[in-house]
Design a protein around this motif. Structure first.
Motif, PDB file in Angstrom:
ATOM      1  N   PHE A 194       0.827  -1.215   0.000  1.00  0.00           N
ATOM      2  CA  PHE A 194       0.000   0.000   0.000  1.00  0.00           C
ATOM      3  C   PHE A 194       0.856   1.258   0.000  1.00  0.00           C
ATOM      4  CE2 PHE A 194      -1.943  -3.020   3.228  1.00  0.00           C
ATOM      5  CZ  PHE A 194      -2.572  -3.792   2.265  1.00  0.00           C
ATOM      6  N   GLY A 195       2.179   1.087  -0.071  1.00  0.00           N
ATOM      7  CA  GLY A 195       3.061   2.249  -0.089  1.00  0.00           C
ATOM      8  C   GLY A 195       3.532   2.701   1.272  1.00  0.00           C
ATOM      9  N   TYR A 196       3.345   1.876   2.306  1.00  0.00           N
ATOM     10  CA  TYR A 196       3.782   2.217   3.653  1.00  0.00           C
ATOM     11  C   TYR A 196       4.748   1.149   4.151  1.00  0.00           C
ATOM     12  CZ  TYR A 196      -0.339   5.239   3.477  1.00  0.00           C
ATOM     13  OH  TYR A 196      -1.265   6.185   3.113  1.00  0.00           O
ATOM     14  N   ASN A 197       5.365   1.422   5.321  1.00  0.00           N
ATOM     15  CA  ASN A 197       6.143   0.359   5.948  1.00  0.00           C
ATOM     16  C   ASN A 197       5.377  -0.206   7.136  1.00  0.00           C
ATOM     17  OD1 ASN A 197       6.830   1.865   8.404  1.00  0.00           O
ATOM     18  ND2 ASN A 197       8.259   3.032   7.144  1.00  0.00           N
ATOM     19  N   ILE A 198       5.833  -1.321   7.664  1.00  0.00           N
ATOM     20  CA  ILE A 198       5.120  -2.013   8.740  1.00  0.00           C
ATOM     21  C   ILE A 198       4.966  -1.133   9.968  1.00  0.00           C
ATOM     22  CG2 ILE A 198       5.387  -3.876  10.444  1.00  0.00           C
ATOM     23  CD1 ILE A 198       6.407  -5.647   8.172  1.00  0.00           C
ATOM     24  N   ILE A 199       6.019  -0.404  10.329  1.00  0.00           N
ATOM     25  CA  ILE A 199       5.952   0.435  11.532  1.00  0.00           C
ATOM     26  C   ILE A 199       4.904   1.528  11.370  1.00  0.00           C
ATOM     27  CG2 ILE A 199       7.245   2.070  12.952  1.00  0.00           C
ATOM     28  CD1 ILE A 199       9.742   0.426  12.465  1.00  0.00           C
ATOM     29  N   GLN A 200       4.853   2.162  10.203  1.00  0.00           N
ATOM     30  CA  GLN A 200       3.871   3.220   9.972  1.00  0.00           C
ATOM     31  C   GLN A 200       2.440   2.709  10.108  1.00  0.00           C
ATOM     32  OE1 GLN A 200       5.409   4.375   5.998  1.00  0.00           O
ATOM     33  NE2 GLN A 200       5.266   6.489   6.715  1.00  0.00           N
ATOM     34  N   LEU A 201       2.118   1.666   9.370  1.00  0.00           N
ATOM     35  CA  LEU A 201       0.741   1.187   9.317  1.00  0.00           C
ATOM     36  C   LEU A 201       0.326   0.561  10.652  1.00  0.00           C
ATOM     37  CD1 LEU A 201      -1.192   1.368   6.897  1.00  0.00           C
ATOM     38  CD2 LEU A 201      -0.860  -1.074   6.549  1.00  0.00           C
ATOM     39  N   GLY A 202       1.214  -0.257  11.225  1.00  0.00           N
ATOM     40  CA  GLY A 202       0.887  -0.895  12.494  1.00  0.00           C
ATOM     41  C   GLY A 202       0.730   0.104  13.623  1.00  0.00           C
ATOM     42  N   SER A 203       1.593   1.112  13.662  1.00  0.00           N
ATOM     43  CA  SER A 203       1.509   2.129  14.708  1.00  0.00           C
ATOM     44  C   SER A 203       0.240   2.951  14.576  1.00  0.00           C
ATOM     45  CB  SER A 203       2.736   3.046  14.654  1.00  0.00           C
ATOM     46  OG  SER A 203       3.929   2.324  14.910  1.00  0.00           O
ATOM     47  N   MET A 204      -0.136   3.291  13.346  1.00  0.00           N
ATOM     48  CA  MET A 204      -1.349   4.069  13.143  1.00  0.00           C
ATOM     49  C   MET A 204      -2.572   3.308  13.635  1.00  0.00           C
ATOM     50  SD  MET A 204      -2.460   7.030  12.063  1.00  0.00           S
ATOM     51  CE  MET A 204      -3.653   7.031  13.397  1.00  0.00           C
ATOM     52  N   ALA A 205      -2.596   2.014  13.404  1.00  0.00           N
ATOM     53  CA  ALA A 205      -3.740   1.206  13.845  1.00  0.00           C
ATOM     54  C   ALA A 205      -3.870   1.214  15.361  1.00  0.00           C
ATOM     55  CB  ALA A 205      -3.593  -0.227  13.332  1.00  0.00           C
ATOM     56  N   GLN A 206      -2.750   1.049  16.079  1.00  0.00           N
ATOM     57  CA  GLN A 206      -2.841   0.999  17.531  1.00  0.00           C
ATOM     58  C   GLN A 206      -3.094   2.383  18.132  1.00  0.00           C
ATOM     59  OE1 GLN A 206      -0.680   1.869  20.232  1.00  0.00           O
ATOM     60  NE2 GLN A 206       1.384   2.144  19.430  1.00  0.00           N
ATOM     61  N   ILE A 207      -2.578   3.440  17.488  1.00  0.00           N
ATOM     62  CA  ILE A 207      -2.846   4.791  17.972  1.00  0.00           C
ATOM     63  C   ILE A 207      -4.322   5.141  17.767  1.00  0.00           C
ATOM     64  CG2 ILE A 207      -2.372   7.243  17.567  1.00  0.00           C
ATOM     65  CD1 ILE A 207       0.521   6.318  16.809  1.00  0.00           C
ATOM     66  N   GLY A 208      -4.861   4.772  16.601  1.00  0.00           N
ATOM     67  CA  GLY A 208      -6.290   5.002  16.346  1.00  0.00           C
ATOM     68  C   GLY A 208      -7.157   4.269  17.339  1.00  0.00           C
ATOM     69  N   ALA A 209      -6.780   3.027  17.672  1.00  0.00           N
ATOM     70  CA  ALA A 209      -7.538   2.251  18.653  1.00  0.00           C
ATOM     71  C   ALA A 209      -7.498   2.916  20.025  1.00  0.00           C
ATOM     72  CB  ALA A 209      -6.973   0.834  18.739  1.00  0.00           C
ATOM     73  N   GLY A 210      -6.306   3.400  20.420  1.00  0.00           N
ATOM     74  CA  GLY A 210      -6.172   4.053  21.714  1.00  0.00           C
ATOM     75  C   GLY A 210      -6.986   5.327  21.814  1.00  0.00           C
ATOM     76  N   LEU A 211      -7.003   6.106  20.738  1.00  0.00           N
ATOM     77  CA  LEU A 211      -7.773   7.349  20.738  1.00  0.00           C
ATOM     78  C   LEU A 211      -9.279   7.077  20.716  1.00  0.00           C
ATOM     79  CD1 LEU A 211      -5.503   9.459  18.399  1.00  0.00           C
ATOM     80  CD2 LEU A 211      -6.262  10.154  20.676  1.00  0.00           C
ATOM     81  N   GLY A 212      -9.689   6.049  19.990  1.00  0.00           N
ATOM     82  CA  GLY A 212     -11.107   5.699  19.978  1.00  0.00           C
ATOM     83  C   GLY A 212     -11.596   5.301  21.355  1.00  0.00           C
ATOM     84  N   ARG A 213     -10.781   4.508  22.044  1.00  0.00           N
ATOM     85  CA  ARG A 213     -11.134   4.097  23.406  1.00  0.00           C
ATOM     86  C   ARG A 213     -11.202   5.288  24.348  1.00  0.00           C
ATOM     87  NH1 ARG A 213      -8.199   4.972  27.421  1.00  0.00           N
ATOM     88  NH2 ARG A 213      -6.336   4.164  26.399  1.00  0.00           N
ATOM     89  N   THR A 214     -10.423   6.340  24.045  1.00  0.00           N
ATOM     90  CA  THR A 214     -10.348   7.501  24.929  1.00  0.00           C
ATOM     91  C   THR A 214     -11.541   8.440  24.776  1.00  0.00           C
ATOM     92  OG1 THR A 214      -7.944   7.316  24.722  1.00  0.00           O
ATOM     93  CG2 THR A 214      -8.739   9.285  25.745  1.00  0.00           C
ATOM     94  N   MET A 215     -12.496   8.086  23.961  1.00  0.00           N
ATOM     95  CA  MET A 215     -13.756   8.835  23.934  1.00  0.00           C
ATOM     96  C   MET A 215     -14.948   7.915  24.160  1.00  0.00           C
ATOM     97  SD  MET A 215     -14.744   9.562  19.952  1.00  0.00           S
ATOM     98  CE  MET A 215     -16.486   9.610  20.380  1.00  0.00           C
ATOM     99  N   SER A 216     -14.676   6.659  24.524  1.00  0.00           N
ATOM    100  CA  SER A 216     -15.762   5.696  24.691  1.00  0.00           C
ATOM    101  C   SER A 216     -16.388   5.781  26.081  1.00  0.00           C
ATOM    102  CB  SER A 216     -15.237   4.278  24.467  1.00  0.00           C
ATOM    103  OG  SER A 216     -16.231   3.321  24.785  1.00  0.00           O
ATOM    104  N   PRO A 217     -17.714   5.854  26.163  1.00  0.00           N
ATOM    105  CA  PRO A 217     -18.378   5.904  27.473  1.00  0.00           C
ATOM    106  C   PRO A 217     -18.421   4.554  28.179  1.00  0.00           C
ATOM    107  CG  PRO A 217     -20.011   5.865  25.729  1.00  0.00           C
ATOM    108  CD  PRO A 217     -18.673   5.953  25.056  1.00  0.00           C
ATOM    109  N   VAL A 218     -18.082   3.479  27.465  1.00  0.00           N
ATOM    110  CA  VAL A 218     -18.152   2.150  28.086  1.00  0.00           C
ATOM    111  C   VAL A 218     -16.765   1.597  28.408  1.00  0.00           C
ATOM    112  CG1 VAL A 218     -20.348   1.586  27.009  1.00  0.00           C
ATOM    113  CG2 VAL A 218     -18.236   1.023  25.800  1.00  0.00           C
TER     114      VAL A 218
END
Length: 418
Positions: free
Chosen positions: A356-380
């Protein structure tokens, strides 16, 4: 089989969102997909492989063991109290300061709930007593609980490092500037919201004064430094800094634990029990979900879903970019944990990042950062519920205030990292 796979994935995440045991749901879903794909043994093999993963298991278990010892010895309280007292002297930056204090504490104490308990107990009453509304005080603390994305003990960072064939600190250093920038901007946005809502000054309540118990607490500055010693060792010994000899994460945690034993001199029997209780909980709560997610991703591959997703993403770099950030973000926001989504994405998609034009560190890190931020606005999320209880507010009030800062932070990281 592709349609069946999509249906099973949707059912899996719905079950997780509805509160069913994550590990059981992921494991069963993976086994079912492997059975339909004609290779049942692939799921169980993937599960067993992760339970004995030499790169992940020692790291995760020793980090949790060290964290439990720091909590048992009171070092975590000394550290947070020390930081809180400094922050209280600069009232004009209380809200962004509270966010960033929680953020940095969460790096040293990567459990969101543990960090929320340690910081929230002290900072929430302090914020309220200075006139900040309880809803905003709770939101500030919760907004800082994604600092764990920069922790060497967070499950994703060792996982990504292993896939990329590098060390954990190299992974963290690759996105640390982007994450810190996003954290600062998110804290500023929350402060602006507080001013607009007039929740930054003027709140008065005598109910919280009795909970502010740190006024007479004597901080031991040596104890306050102990929780960050392993982190200092890892940073100064990293390839990027190189000031001290390189040490692995498990070694740093063991040395930190030993220093804690020597400096605090706790009951060694009980302290040792706490360390091994932490390693056991790390195996149960963290490695267990990694192993179950591996079974799930094996099922996705066996049934043909992974290859189909890769083919779709190959057609557009923007699809991969958006999916890595907002797929885990949305699941994290809805379910209160982005672990399952991020682990599934990293297991199935991240190894093919180059396509996809990225490296493993870029794509994998973005996924876990997105997950962490999503959880940080979750009411549950468990930490949201805990913080809301401390402030005596509804968790949904925290979500309403944290939605814009977390969305902004996700977009900032996505644009600057990918």
């Amino acid at each position: 089989m592709i349609l069946t796979g999509i249906l099973l994935v949707l059912i899996t995440f719905i079950a997780i969102i509805r509160g069913y045991e994550t590990r059981l749901v992921l494991f069963i879903s993976g086994i079912v997909m492997c059975f339909i794909g004609g290779n049942t043994i692939a799921g169980s093999n993937a599960f067993i492989k992760e339970l004995t993963n030499a790169g992940l298991v020692p790291t995760i278990c020793t980090v949790l063991g060290f964290s439990y010892v720091m909590d048992y010895t009171g070092c975590s309280k000394h550290m947070v109290t020390f930081i809180t007292r400094i922050l209280s002297k600069f009232k004009f930056i209380l809200i962004p300061g509270a966010v960033m204090v929680t953020f940095f504490v969460n790096i040293a104490l990567p459990s969101a709930a543990g960090c929320a308990a340690a910081v929230g107990t002290l900072l929430i009453p302090a914020l309220i007593n200075t006139g900040i509304h309880p809803k905003m005080a709770a939101s500030a603390i919760f907004l800082g609980t994604w600092g764990s994305v920069m922790s060497p003990g967070l499950m994703f960072n060792p996982q990504i490092a292993q896939m990329a064939g590098t060390d954990v600190m190299t992974v963290i250093s690759s996105f640390s500037v982007q994450v810190l920038l996003a954290a600062v901007i998110a804290s500023i946005i929350l402060t602006i919201l507080a001013v607009i809502k007039k929740e930054n000054i003027g709140y008065k309540s005598a109910d919280y004064k009795k909970h502010l118990t740190t006024d007479n607490f004597k901080v031991n500055y040596i104890y306050a430094i102990l929780p960050i010693i392993p982190l200092i060792m890892l940073i100064t010994g990293s390839k990027q800094i190189g000031l001290t000899p390189y040490v692995s994460v498990p070694t740093a945690m063991l040395i930190g634990t030993a220093i804690g034993f020597i400096m605090v001199r706790p009951n060694l029997k009980e302290a040792t029990k706490k360390f091994f209780r932490g390693t056991g909980d790390g195996m149960c709560d963290v490695v267990g979900i990694i192993a179950a997610a591996a079974c799930f991703t094996a099922g996705m591959k066996t049934i043909g879903l992974t290859d189909s997703l890769i083919d779709v993403m190959k057609n557009s770099q923007h699809i991969a970019q958006f999916a890595s950030a907002f797929g885990p973000f949305i699941i994290g926001a809805i379910s209160g944990t982005g672990n399952a989504a991020a682990l599934a994405f990293n297991g199935a998609i991240t190894p093919h990042a180059a396509d996809f034009g990225y490296n493993i560190i870029q794509l994998g890190s973005m996924a876990q950062i997105g997950a962490g931020l999503g959880r940080t606005m979750s009411p549950v999320a468990g930490s949201a519920i805990l913080i809301a209880k401390m402030a005596n507010v509804n968790p949904f009030e925290i979500t309403k205030r944290n939605a814009l800062p977390t969305l902004a932070a996700t977009i900032i990281v996505m644009v600057t990292l990918l």
